[in-house]
Scaffold this motif. Structure first.
Motif, short mmCIF file in Angstrom:
data_model
loop_
_atom_site.label_atom_id
_atom_site.label_comp_id
_atom_site.label_asym_id
_atom_site.label_seq_id
_atom_site.Cartn_x
_atom_site.Cartn_y
_atom_site.Cartn_z
N GLN A 233 4.46 -41.01 -54.09
CA GLN A 233 3.38 -40.67 -53.55
C GLN A 233 2.13 -41.80 -53.33
O GLN A 233 2.11 -42.73 -53.82
N SER A 234 1.34 -41.33 -52.26
CA SER A 234 0.10 -42.35 -52.15
C SER A 234 -0.69 -42.53 -53.67
O SER A 234 -0.71 -41.39 -54.22
N LEU A 235 -1.37 -43.30 -53.53
CA LEU A 235 -2.23 -43.77 -54.89
C LEU A 235 -3.40 -42.66 -54.78
O LEU A 235 -3.93 -42.78 -53.94
N PRO A 236 -3.73 -42.17 -55.80
CA PRO A 236 -4.86 -41.38 -56.26
C PRO A 236 -5.89 -42.28 -56.08
O PRO A 236 -6.04 -43.43 -56.18
N ASP A 237 -7.13 -41.61 -56.29
CA ASP A 237 -8.72 -42.31 -56.58
C ASP A 237 -8.36 -42.95 -58.05
O ASP A 237 -7.68 -42.47 -58.87
N GLY A 238 -9.02 -44.13 -58.01
CA GLY A 238 -9.01 -44.94 -59.44
C GLY A 238 -9.62 -46.30 -59.24
O GLY A 238 -10.51 -46.17 -58.42
N THR A 239 -9.49 -47.15 -60.21
CA THR A 239 -10.04 -48.43 -60.19
C THR A 239 -8.87 -49.48 -60.40
O THR A 239 -7.97 -49.53 -60.72
N TYR A 240 -9.32 -50.50 -59.28
CA TYR A 240 -8.46 -51.68 -59.24
C TYR A 240 -9.23 -53.04 -59.62
O TYR A 240 -10.24 -53.16 -59.40
N SER A 241 -8.62 -53.96 -60.93
CA SER A 241 -9.31 -54.76 -61.31
C SER A 241 -8.56 -56.14 -61.15
O SER A 241 -7.58 -56.45 -61.94
N PRO A 242 -8.89 -56.91 -60.24
CA PRO A 242 -8.17 -58.23 -59.95
C PRO A 242 -8.72 -59.52 -60.93
O PRO A 242 -10.16 -59.46 -60.92
N ASN A 243 -7.93 -60.44 -61.40
CA ASN A 243 -8.70 -61.37 -61.92
C ASN A 243 -7.62 -62.52 -61.91
O ASN A 243 -6.38 -62.42 -62.23
N GLY A 244 -8.01 -63.68 -61.76
CA GLY A 244 -7.10 -64.85 -61.85
C GLY A 244 -7.83 -65.99 -61.20
O GLY A 244 -9.25 -66.16 -61.14
N GLY A 245 -7.05 -66.81 -60.60
CA GLY A 245 -7.67 -68.21 -59.81
C GLY A 245 -6.84 -68.52 -58.42
O GLY A 245 -5.57 -68.11 -58.26
#
Length: 319
Positions: A233-245
């Motif tokens: 199913q499609s993603l619900p509301d939430g938080t996305y946290s990217p980290n890197g270089g």
């Protein structure tokens, strides 16, 4: 020099963005000087990469986005404006590159029914993937592949990648190509989903020193309180946290960018649906990412801020 073609999107934006850091007359052996304006332009390119990463958390999203392959979409305006002597214009051709791709299976084999194909690929080749308008021609080659890392279990274990994917362009004003290779994975974690992205990217434009970019980061996605992530199913509301270089090289010029989540990006299912329908610009309703640069001429910082499904706002913090 002038290159008139439909703007190129996400894959290619970062390598092409390296051209924003220098002018055509600059020597490829002189130090890479990142000005405040250029840092902001590169911040917009990084924002495009982040938005693409959020669109690769499920197999249907990977298929819909062609896994970040070079496409015929927008390049951030500030980045385009920084190109010394290069102009970008739109074309009506090839709005959906998946139309010319040949699937390994139709429909994809999905043993466990979680909408992640067991082992599926989409191959782009000539002459089917040659497009032309009145002034320009485009050739698309390479392979997008998607794999269920746990094909007997309903879940989220997803692997995908691009093999020797290239978008070549030519016209009366110039020629060149952008290319991307690499892979990404998504897996279940205690707090939600865990994502890794490892890509290499090249941009070659006639008359300019070629640019190379490497992208390596991780990200996490956690459902909002009271919501859950359901396989298929499609993603619900939430938080996305990217980290890197991210790292860049053009001739002997080098620069490294670090991406750090300051305030987790608020992923909105409604905004994401709006992106698919063309009524929203991003899937994020809030959040802030910091992009810091280290080059031969010093360091600098810029913040990428989101609100209300709108395009990212890139603000120079210091230089």
């Amino acid at each position: 020099m002038s290159i008139s073609r439909r703007t190129l999107a996400r894959a290619g934006v970062l390598a092409l963005g390296a051209f924003a850091l220098v002018s055509c007359k600059d020597s490829s052996t002189s130090p890479l000087n990142v000005t405040p304006e250029q840092l902001q332009a590169m911040g917009e390119s990084v924002a495009a990469e982040i938005e693409g990463g959020a669109a690769q958390l499920t197999a249907p999203d990977v298929m819909n986005s062609n896994g970040g392959a070079p496409s015929f979409s927008r390049i951030p305006r500030s980045t385009a404006a920084m190109f010394r002597g290069l102009s970008f214009s739109r074309s009506a051709s090839a709005t959906d590159i998946s139309q010319c791709g040949v699937a390994s299976q139709t429909p994809p084999v999905d043993t466990d029914g979680d909408l992640i194909p067991d082992n599926w690929s989409l191959t782009f080749a000539l002459p089917a993937c040659h497009f032309a308008d009145q002034t320009n021609a485009y050739d698309i080659t390479g392979v997008l592949h998607i794999t269920d890392l746990e094909p007997g279990t309903v879940g989220f274990a997803l692997g995908f990648g691009l093999d020797q994917f290239k978008l070549a362009f030519s016209g009366s004003d110039g020629s060149g190509y952008v290319a991307r290779d690499g892979s990404g994975t998504v897996s279940a974690a205690s707090s939600g989903l865990s994502q890794t992205e490892d890509w290499t990217e090249d941009a070659v434009v006639n008359g300019l020193t070629s640019a190379h970019a490497e992208i390596n980061w991780t990200a996490s996605f956690a459902a909002a309180q009271g919501q859950s992530i359901t396989a298929g199913q499609s993603l619900p509301d939430g938080t996305y946290s990217p980290n890197g270089g991210l790292s860049f090289r053009q001739g002997n010029r080098v620069a490294s960018f670090t991406v750090t989540t300051l305030d987790p990006l608020l992923y909105s299912a409604s905004c994401a649906a709006g992106v698919a329908e063309g009524t929203s610009l991003t899937p994020f309703s809030g959040g802030r990412i910091r992009v810091s640069v280290s080059s031969q001429q010093g360091t600098g910082f810029a913040d990428i801020t989101y609100s209300s499904c709108n395009a990212a706002t890139v603000t120079l913090v210091s230089q």
